[in-house]
Design a protein around this motif. Sequence first.
Motif, short mmCIF file in Angstrom:
data_model
loop_
_atom_site.label_atom_id
_atom_site.label_comp_id
_atom_site.label_asym_id
_atom_site.label_seq_id
_atom_site.Cartn_x
_atom_site.Cartn_y
_atom_site.Cartn_z
N VAL A 69 0.87 -1.18 0.00
CA VAL A 69 0.00 0.00 0.00
C VAL A 69 0.90 1.23 0.00
N VAL A 70 0.72 2.10 -0.99
CA VAL A 70 1.59 3.28 -1.13
C VAL A 70 0.89 4.50 -0.55
N GLY A 71 1.47 5.10 0.49
CA GLY A 71 0.87 6.26 1.14
C GLY A 71 1.12 7.56 0.41
N PRO A 72 2.38 7.99 0.23
CA PRO A 72 2.68 9.30 -0.36
C PRO A 72 2.72 9.27 -1.89
N GLU A 73 2.75 10.47 -2.46
CA GLU A 73 2.67 10.61 -3.92
C GLU A 73 3.98 10.33 -4.65
N GLN A 74 5.12 10.63 -4.03
CA GLN A 74 6.39 10.55 -4.77
C GLN A 74 6.66 9.18 -5.38
N PRO A 75 6.53 8.07 -4.61
CA PRO A 75 6.79 6.76 -5.22
C PRO A 75 5.79 6.42 -6.33
N LEU A 76 4.55 6.87 -6.18
CA LEU A 76 3.53 6.60 -7.20
C LEU A 76 3.87 7.30 -8.51
N VAL A 77 4.24 8.57 -8.40
CA VAL A 77 4.61 9.35 -9.59
C VAL A 77 5.88 8.78 -10.23
N ALA A 78 6.76 8.22 -9.39
CA ALA A 78 8.01 7.63 -9.90
C ALA A 78 7.80 6.23 -10.50
N GLY A 79 6.62 5.64 -10.28
CA GLY A 79 6.32 4.35 -10.93
C GLY A 79 6.47 3.11 -10.09
N ILE A 80 6.35 3.22 -8.76
CA ILE A 80 6.50 2.05 -7.90
C ILE A 80 5.47 0.96 -8.20
N VAL A 200 -13.15 15.50 -2.07
CA VAL A 200 -13.89 14.24 -2.11
C VAL A 200 -12.90 13.12 -2.38
N PHE A 201 -12.99 12.05 -1.58
CA PHE A 201 -12.04 10.94 -1.69
C PHE A 201 -12.73 9.69 -2.21
N VAL A 202 -12.09 9.11 -3.23
CA VAL A 202 -12.68 8.01 -3.96
C VAL A 202 -11.73 6.82 -3.96
N ILE A 203 -12.27 5.61 -3.87
CA ILE A 203 -11.47 4.40 -4.08
C ILE A 203 -11.96 3.77 -5.38
N SER A 204 -11.01 3.36 -6.23
CA SER A 204 -11.36 2.84 -7.55
C SER A 204 -10.55 1.58 -7.86
N GLY A 271 -6.77 2.75 -7.18
CA GLY A 271 -6.21 3.36 -5.99
C GLY A 271 -7.14 4.42 -5.44
N ILE A 272 -6.56 5.39 -4.75
CA ILE A 272 -7.32 6.52 -4.21
C ILE A 272 -7.24 7.68 -5.19
N LEU A 273 -8.39 8.27 -5.49
CA LEU A 273 -8.42 9.52 -6.25
C LEU A 273 -8.93 10.61 -5.31
N TYR A 274 -8.10 11.62 -5.14
CA TYR A 274 -8.44 12.76 -4.29
C TYR A 274 -8.86 13.89 -5.22
N CYS A 275 -10.12 14.30 -5.09
CA CYS A 275 -10.65 15.39 -5.92
C CYS A 275 -10.69 16.66 -5.08
N VAL A 287 -9.96 21.83 -8.58
CA VAL A 287 -8.79 22.67 -8.31
C VAL A 287 -7.52 21.85 -8.54
N GLU A 288 -7.56 20.60 -8.07
CA GLU A 288 -6.42 19.69 -8.25
C GLU A 288 -6.88 18.26 -8.03
N PHE A 289 -6.18 17.35 -8.69
CA PHE A 289 -6.32 15.93 -8.41
C PHE A 289 -5.07 15.49 -7.64
N ASN A 290 -5.26 14.58 -6.68
CA ASN A 290 -4.13 13.90 -6.07
C ASN A 290 -4.33 12.41 -6.21
N CYS A 291 -3.24 11.66 -6.23
CA CYS A 291 -3.31 10.22 -6.51
C CYS A 291 -3.21 9.38 -5.24
N ARG A 292 -3.58 9.98 -4.11
CA ARG A 292 -3.46 9.30 -2.80
C ARG A 292 -4.34 10.03 -1.81
N LEU A 293 -4.46 9.50 -0.62
CA LEU A 293 -5.23 10.16 0.43
C LEU A 293 -4.56 11.48 0.81
#
Length: 429
Positions: A69-80, A200-204, A271-275, A287-293
């Motif tokens: 389970v990946v918490g922060p954004e950096q490893p996700l953006v880097a392709g973990i 708004v937080f979404v799981i997909s 994963g989690i989509l943060y709207c 305003v922004e999307f984030n790829c994690r909680l």
Amino acid sequence: MGLNVLLLGNGGREHAMAWSIAKSDQLDTLFIAPGNPGTAEIGKNVDLSLDDFDGILSFVEEEDIDLTVVGPEQPLVAGITDFLESEGHKVFGPSKYAAQLEGSKKFANEFMSDNRIPTADFESYTRAQFDRALADIKAKDIYPVVLKADGLAGGKGVFICETEEEVEKRLEELKESDRFGGAADTLVVEEFLKGKEASVFVISDGKTAKIIHYAQDHKRIGEGDTGLNTGGMGAYAPTPVIGRRMLQRVEKEIILPTISAMLLDEHPYKGILYCGLMITTEGPKVVEFNCRLGDPECQAILPSLQSDFLDLMYAATEEKLHLKELKIDDQYRCCVVLASDGYPVEYEKGKEITGIKDVSDEALVFHAGTKAEDGKILTDGGRVLNVVASGETLQAAIKNTYKEVDKISFSNKYYRSDIGAKGLAYIDE
């Protein structure tokens, strides 16, 4: 036998995630890498660097990890996610392509424009075109205007500029400052959206998307939303800014088009989509999307989750989210961030923290920037601790939280005393 889980991260968000995962009947062993003193009380902290993908892979294979389970954004953006999945391992978190929704403001804006997802009008510029950006802003003469570093900047690469002088100052800062690294190689200039902010937080699982909860963050360092942007100084959930009908619009106009477009692009969003939204007179806009909680929204929303968080995440990796029910309780929750004075610029570390054990059993304290040394807990970051309490009303949740905040002490402790006040004002309108 239950699931062996590896949770990546070391902040308040990850402590809250670890706390939620640990409640699952499906869990065998929980490892947190690198974790913090708070997560050490829940699972086993592991000394792994988040950018050492080979080291993470070796650990996953040695410990027979069933889900990373990946918490922060950096490893996700880097392709973990892509890296571990290519080796046959399950990961909860979007692919490198999908994570561009957070990793590149330019990508996200173009994606929304192409798929008619409501957001602000924007223009993007390379570093060599910053002078042209300034000329274009001057020509339009519409303030405030929003400047965004394209890449990841820890929540500190966004500037709302009220004047031409401020635009010039921030452009120079983005161009010259080392603290943005390559994040400011591309600049996005956006119109300023007026309205009420909400998240708004979404799981997909790539095909099915379920709304977890919705909250309101407080990004600015100062009372009354003044001063510099931070990673977040507090949050509360649910926010009255989003009613039932507005939530339906968010789902119809933003969430479903985003998940569908990613699927059609053959990059299913898992994963989690943060709207991050602005509720305007015209309706919800991104305003922004984030790829994690979010952090600290995660700390306010996960305690509300009555469903098994680990079960939901594992189902998402198997495209079986449609078989799961997602339930939240009817309580309000408030999260207040205790920070080191001087954050988000310069601050001192190594201050002893006292009073954590005095906090009520009905409240939660999540560690963010702390370290354990010689039997003591010391400050070790800008955002140090998150205090969360609940109530049957928003007012009660806020009151209960600040009562616990007062029990914790450390030299140079700083926090905002108005977390949730915007929600109360909205109720009173």
